[in-house]
Design an enzyme around this catalytic site. Structure first.
Site, PDB file in Angstrom:
ATOM      1  N   ASP A  20      27.147 -21.004 -31.959  1.00 34.57           N
ATOM      2  CA  ASP A  20      28.091 -22.044 -32.376  1.00 34.57           C
ATOM      3  C   ASP A  20      27.425 -23.477 -31.876  1.00 34.57           C
ATOM      4  OD1 ASP A  20      29.194 -21.321 -29.740  1.00 34.57           O
ATOM      5  OD2 ASP A  20      30.872 -22.988 -30.104  1.00 34.57           O
ATOM      6  N   GLU A  72      31.461 -21.252 -27.810  1.00 34.23           N
ATOM      7  CA  GLU A  72      31.480 -21.629 -26.352  1.00 34.23           C
ATOM      8  C   GLU A  72      31.598 -23.278 -26.681  1.00 34.23           C
ATOM      9  OE1 GLU A  72      29.286 -23.696 -23.044  1.00 34.23           O
ATOM     10  OE2 GLU A  72      28.767 -23.820 -25.319  1.00 34.23           O
TER      11      GLU A  72
END
Length: 451
Positions: free
Chosen positions: A92, A156
């Site tokens: 991500d 994250e």
């Protein structure tokens, strides 16, 4: 780089690495599904899973984590009786921010002036490619001498803790003898560095209310309490005159022992405007690696364009507090909330809500894994000595892994050196760093297996 078969193999694999990073950067995998389609993150997750399967990984799975995102797991068995190493990265990314500020499209990997530009190129899709390069180089030169687990996180950057909670619920999944977190970076290009301390963080939303509704500033201004001004005063109380963070009850004078950060170099790296002073006291390393730091991330208030002459009835802000190693993030959160509530003036109604938290981390640099990495980095960087640095950012998973697996040795390396400008516009990665760090990781796995 000194000539050796592993290094030569990595060099030969770099064109493939660029192609793969191009494919991976193209996914708009921001794990905020109010801003970006879930399908983009799912596409990136499937790309990672397919790449692991192609390398012979077993038990490859898309893990549905409690925050509604997916992490990708795979296991590559090692020789009989060998150690197990967990390799971490995340697929991500941060939103691109102001796309107009990008010189090239943020989700198209573009080569310019010897660097590859694109959102996630360094943080941390490049980290996934680094892991793949290292493993491929070993497979071409005698095989991978340890068992390898790969975990690629899907949220994250959002700090929503999905993988941490999943790991706590399935503690056997990520158990390993050593863990390499591929989400930090060298102190600068060409300086081999392991990150030995991370600041934790907490996010607090503060709401201030003073009136039942907005009022005409000419008719009521001067006596009616302005919620926006009350909020500004409360936020201002979080900093001393020199800009140091001041949260009541929170220690703020720790020192950093280790690699130091030249002040003029920091000004250049941070792109501080001429004549503008740095804030805080102590060395730069003290301020960014060893001490708390508060940042006002956003304020809900009327925009300048279209503003009316009104006394504001309510206002709110999102406040981030970076927490140094040795300080409990939960306790720091309570102190921040109490401070804001105490320092909001005029009896204004104030409420605070914690919306994210991660604990700080400090590594054990005396472990055998650090010796193995120091030797590997010395080879990859032509004899340069490995440096120990801190990082002001947070990787909440580190503390979860340290808690679940107290015997595991944790190392943090990666591609996010200052020129990478992670989280900003025009993020980029140095292909030379990708190449050298892939060599270093491969040699580390070989050294660690032999240790």
């Amino acid at each position: 780089m000194s000539s050796n078969p592993v290094a030569e193999t990595v060099v030969s694999l770099m064109p493939r690495a660029k192609t793969e990073l191009t494919e991976l950067v193209a996914f708009k995998s921001v794990a905020d599904f109010d801003q970006f389609p879930r399908s983009e993150s799912e596409g990136a997750a499937n790309w990672v899973a397919d790449a692991l399967r192609a390398e012979g990984f077993q038990d490859v799975a898309l893990l549905d984590t409690p925050d509604g995102t997916q992490s990708v797991y795979g296991y590559l068995p090692g020789p009989e009786g060998s150690k197990t190493v967990l390799l971490y990265a995340h697929y991500d990314v941060q939103p691109p921010l102001d796309e107009a500020g990008w010189r090239t499209p943020p989700f198209e990997l573009t080569e310019r002036d010897g660097r590859w530009y694109g959102r996630g190129a360094a943080d941390c899709k490049g980290g996934l490619i680094m892991h793949l390069l290292a493993l491929r180089a070993l497979k071409a030169n005698g095989g991978v001498p340890v068992g390898v687990k790969v975990i690629a996180e899907g949220s994250e950057e959002q700090g929503t803790g999905g993988l941490e909670r999943y790991a706590e619920e399935h503690p056997e999944l990520l158990t390993a003898d050593a863990i390499v977190i591929g989400d930090s970076g060298n102190f600068r290009v060409g300086v081999p560095t392991v990150t030995t301390a991370l600041r934790g963080m907490t996010l607090v939303r503060v709401q201030v209310d003073t009136l039942e509704g907005n009022l005409h500033s000419g008719q009521f201004g001067g006596a009616a309490p302005d919620a926006l001004s009350a909020l500004i005063r409360a936020l201002d109380s979080l900093r001393a005159e020199d800009g140091s963070t001041t949260v009541d009850g929170l220690a703020g004078a720790s020192s950093w022992e280790g690699l130091q950060y030249d002040e003029e170099q920091f000004r250049k790296d941070a792109k501080v405007l001429d004549g503008v002073e740095l804030i805080g006291s102590g060395t730069v390393a003290d301020r960014i690696w060893a001490r708390p730091a508060v940042t006002v991330l956003g304020i809900d208030a009327p925009p300048v364009v279209g503003a009316t002459p009104s006394v504001q009835a309510g206002a709110r802000a999102l406040v981030s507090l970076r927490v140094p190693a040795g300080v409990d993030a939960a306790e720091a959160t309570k102190l921040l909330q109490a401070h804001l509530e105490t320092h909001t003036p005029w009896g204004a109604r104030v409420s605070t809500e914690q919306i994210g938290q991660g604990q700080p981390f400090r590594a054990d640099t005396t472990s055998p894994a650090y010796a193995a990495m120091a030797e590997a980095m010395s080879v990859a960087y032509d004899g340069a000595e490995m440096q120990y640095a801190g990082q002001g950012g947070s990787i909440p998973l580190c503390n979860t892994l340290a808690s679940l697996y107290p015997q595991a040795e944790i190392l943090l390396i990666g591609l996010s050196e200052p020129e990478a400008q992670i989280h900003a516009v025009n993020e980029s990665v140095s292909p030379d760093e990708l190449e050298r760090l892939a060599v270093a990781e491969a040699l580390f796995l070989r050294n660690y297996a032999a240790g």
